[in-house]
Scaffold this motif. Sequence first.
Motif, PDB file in Angstrom:
ATOM      1  N   GLY A 141       0.794  -1.223   0.000  1.00 24.95           N
ATOM      2  CA  GLY A 141       0.000   0.000   0.000  1.00 24.95           C
ATOM      3  C   GLY A 141       0.822   1.265   0.000  1.00 24.95           C
ATOM      4  O   GLY A 141       0.277   2.370   0.055  1.00 24.95           O
ATOM      5  N   SER A 142       2.125   1.135  -0.090  1.00 29.88           N
ATOM      6  CA  SER A 142       3.022   2.300  -0.042  1.00 29.88           C
ATOM      7  C   SER A 142       3.707   2.570  -1.374  1.00 29.88           C
ATOM      8  O   SER A 142       4.219   3.676  -1.596  1.00 29.88           O
ATOM      9  N   GLU A 143       3.695   1.589  -2.258  1.00 30.42           N
ATOM     10  CA  GLU A 143       4.475   1.704  -3.488  1.00 30.42           C
ATOM     11  C   GLU A 143       3.970   2.836  -4.389  1.00 30.42           C
ATOM     12  O   GLU A 143       4.753   3.649  -4.887  1.00 30.42           O
ATOM     13  N   LEU A 144       2.658   2.911  -4.607  1.00 25.06           N
ATOM     14  CA  LEU A 144       2.112   3.977  -5.447  1.00 25.06           C
ATOM     15  C   LEU A 144       2.247   5.345  -4.785  1.00 25.06           C
ATOM     16  O   LEU A 144       2.677   6.305  -5.450  1.00 25.06           O
ATOM     17  N   PRO A 145       1.916   5.507  -3.492  1.00 20.71           N
ATOM     18  CA  PRO A 145       2.154   6.813  -2.871  1.00 20.71           C
ATOM     19  C   PRO A 145       3.611   7.267  -2.927  1.00 20.71           C
ATOM     20  O   PRO A 145       3.880   8.457  -3.122  1.00 20.71           O
ATOM     21  N   ILE A 146       4.547   6.348  -2.777  1.00 17.75           N
ATOM     22  CA  ILE A 146       5.964   6.719  -2.856  1.00 17.75           C
ATOM     23  C   ILE A 146       6.323   7.173  -4.269  1.00 17.75           C
ATOM     24  O   ILE A 146       7.042   8.170  -4.459  1.00 17.75           O
ATOM     25  N   ARG A 147       5.799   6.479  -5.266  1.00 22.73           N
ATOM     26  CA  ARG A 147       6.035   6.887  -6.657  1.00 22.73           C
ATOM     27  C   ARG A 147       5.438   8.277  -6.908  1.00 22.73           C
ATOM     28  O   ARG A 147       6.045   9.109  -7.587  1.00 22.73           O
ATOM     29  N   MET A 148       4.275   8.518  -6.334  1.00 23.55           N
ATOM     30  CA  MET A 148       3.649   9.837  -6.469  1.00 23.55           C
ATOM     31  C   MET A 148       4.487  10.919  -5.797  1.00 23.55           C
ATOM     32  O   MET A 148       4.695  12.001  -6.345  1.00 23.55           O
ATOM     33  N   LEU A 149       4.987  10.630  -4.576  1.00 19.38           N
ATOM     34  CA  LEU A 149       5.805  11.603  -3.854  1.00 19.38           C
ATOM     35  C   LEU A 149       7.041  11.999  -4.664  1.00 19.38           C
ATOM     36  O   LEU A 149       7.401  13.185  -4.722  1.00 19.38           O
ATOM     37  N   ARG A 150       7.690  11.035  -5.281  1.00 20.32           N
ATOM     38  CA  ARG A 150       8.898  11.330  -6.063  1.00 20.32           C
ATOM     39  C   ARG A 150       8.566  12.170  -7.287  1.00 20.32           C
ATOM     40  O   ARG A 150       9.263  13.141  -7.602  1.00 20.32           O
ATOM     41  N   ALA A 151       7.482  11.806  -7.975  1.00 20.45           N
ATOM     42  CA  ALA A 151       7.095  12.564  -9.163  1.00 20.45           C
ATOM     43  C   ALA A 151       6.608  13.958  -8.793  1.00 20.45           C
ATOM     44  O   ALA A 151       6.880  14.936  -9.507  1.00 20.45           O
ATOM     45  N   ALA A 152       5.901  14.075  -7.673  1.00 20.78           N
ATOM     46  CA  ALA A 152       5.376  15.376  -7.250  1.00 20.78           C
ATOM     47  C   ALA A 152       6.492  16.355  -6.919  1.00 20.78           C
ATOM     48  O   ALA A 152       6.345  17.569  -7.149  1.00 20.78           O
ATOM     49  N   ARG A 153       7.582  15.857  -6.385  1.00 20.18           N
ATOM     50  CA  ARG A 153       8.695  16.737  -6.009  1.00 20.18           C
ATOM     51  C   ARG A 153       9.205  17.510  -7.210  1.00 20.18           C
ATOM     52  O   ARG A 153       9.624  18.671  -7.087  1.00 20.18           O
ATOM     53  N   GLU A 154       9.155  16.894  -8.384  1.00 21.26           N
ATOM     54  CA  GLU A 154       9.617  17.548  -9.608  1.00 21.26           C
ATOM     55  C   GLU A 154       8.601  18.553 -10.137  1.00 21.26           C
ATOM     56  O   GLU A 154       8.935  19.376 -10.984  1.00 21.26           O
ATOM     57  N   ARG A 155       7.370  18.470  -9.654  1.00 19.53           N
ATOM     58  CA  ARG A 155       6.304  19.337 -10.171  1.00 19.53           C
ATOM     59  C   ARG A 155       6.013  20.537  -9.270  1.00 19.53           C
ATOM     60  O   ARG A 155       5.321  21.460  -9.672  1.00 19.53           O
ATOM     61  N   LEU A 156       6.540  20.526  -8.042  1.00 15.99           N
ATOM     62  CA  LEU A 156       6.265  21.606  -7.105  1.00 15.99           C
ATOM     63  C   LEU A 156       7.274  22.742  -7.258  1.00 15.99           C
ATOM     64  O   LEU A 156       8.482  22.503  -7.346  1.00 15.99           O
TER      65      LEU A 156
END
Length: 236
Positions: A141-156
Amino acid sequence: MVPQTFRWTGRLGPLDLEVSDSTFQPSTISVLLADALEVHQGDEVIDVGCGSGILSIIAAKLGALRVFGMDTAPDVVGVASRNAARHGVAHTVTFLHGDLFAPLSPEVRADVIIGDVSGIPDSLAVESGWFPSRAGGGPRGSELPIRMLRAARERLRAGGRLFLPTGTLQDEGAILRTARALYGKITQLTERQIPLPRALAETSALVKLAKEKTVRLAERGSRLVWTARVWECTAP
């Protein structure tokens, strides 16, 4: 995909929303995120896992200049766009179909990201029926949120804020360790204990995940409960 009506009674409600058989309907997590969400006048917002579009609509009503909402549901563009039009924010909100940030042009950046992606283990997603696709956030249950966190860092943008839901029905520790490593400063905004449906509490999938300590439950009276939290992650 039969259209249905869902009545949102959370922040800025009541609002009637169109949903379909493939739309994730707003949940307790959606209510917590809506209450915690802070959008400044003129902010640009990205809503990942937008579902019906309710949080995108709220962001627009709070003063966002532009909002992009994305979801993997096949009819998200039609359903969420009609909801935005119904509630007077179609000029501000654009909905796109696809995985995480993939539908956006590479140069798009945001002041606020709402990161409400599926975050329960795959086995629980199948058993619970909470998600129309029956897809979870990975084995823990953590794999997709972690992938989102990494991608979001590049978008903020610098100083931008990500609103992140977590819970004890997933490997919450792994998600928070990743958030701290990427963002430095994360602040808990709210939490709520949520009763676990008895039918789900008795499944072999839940028993196995609890034994492995992937999920952590507490007892309240005769019921098992899990804890949902919302965090603000600030980009340096």
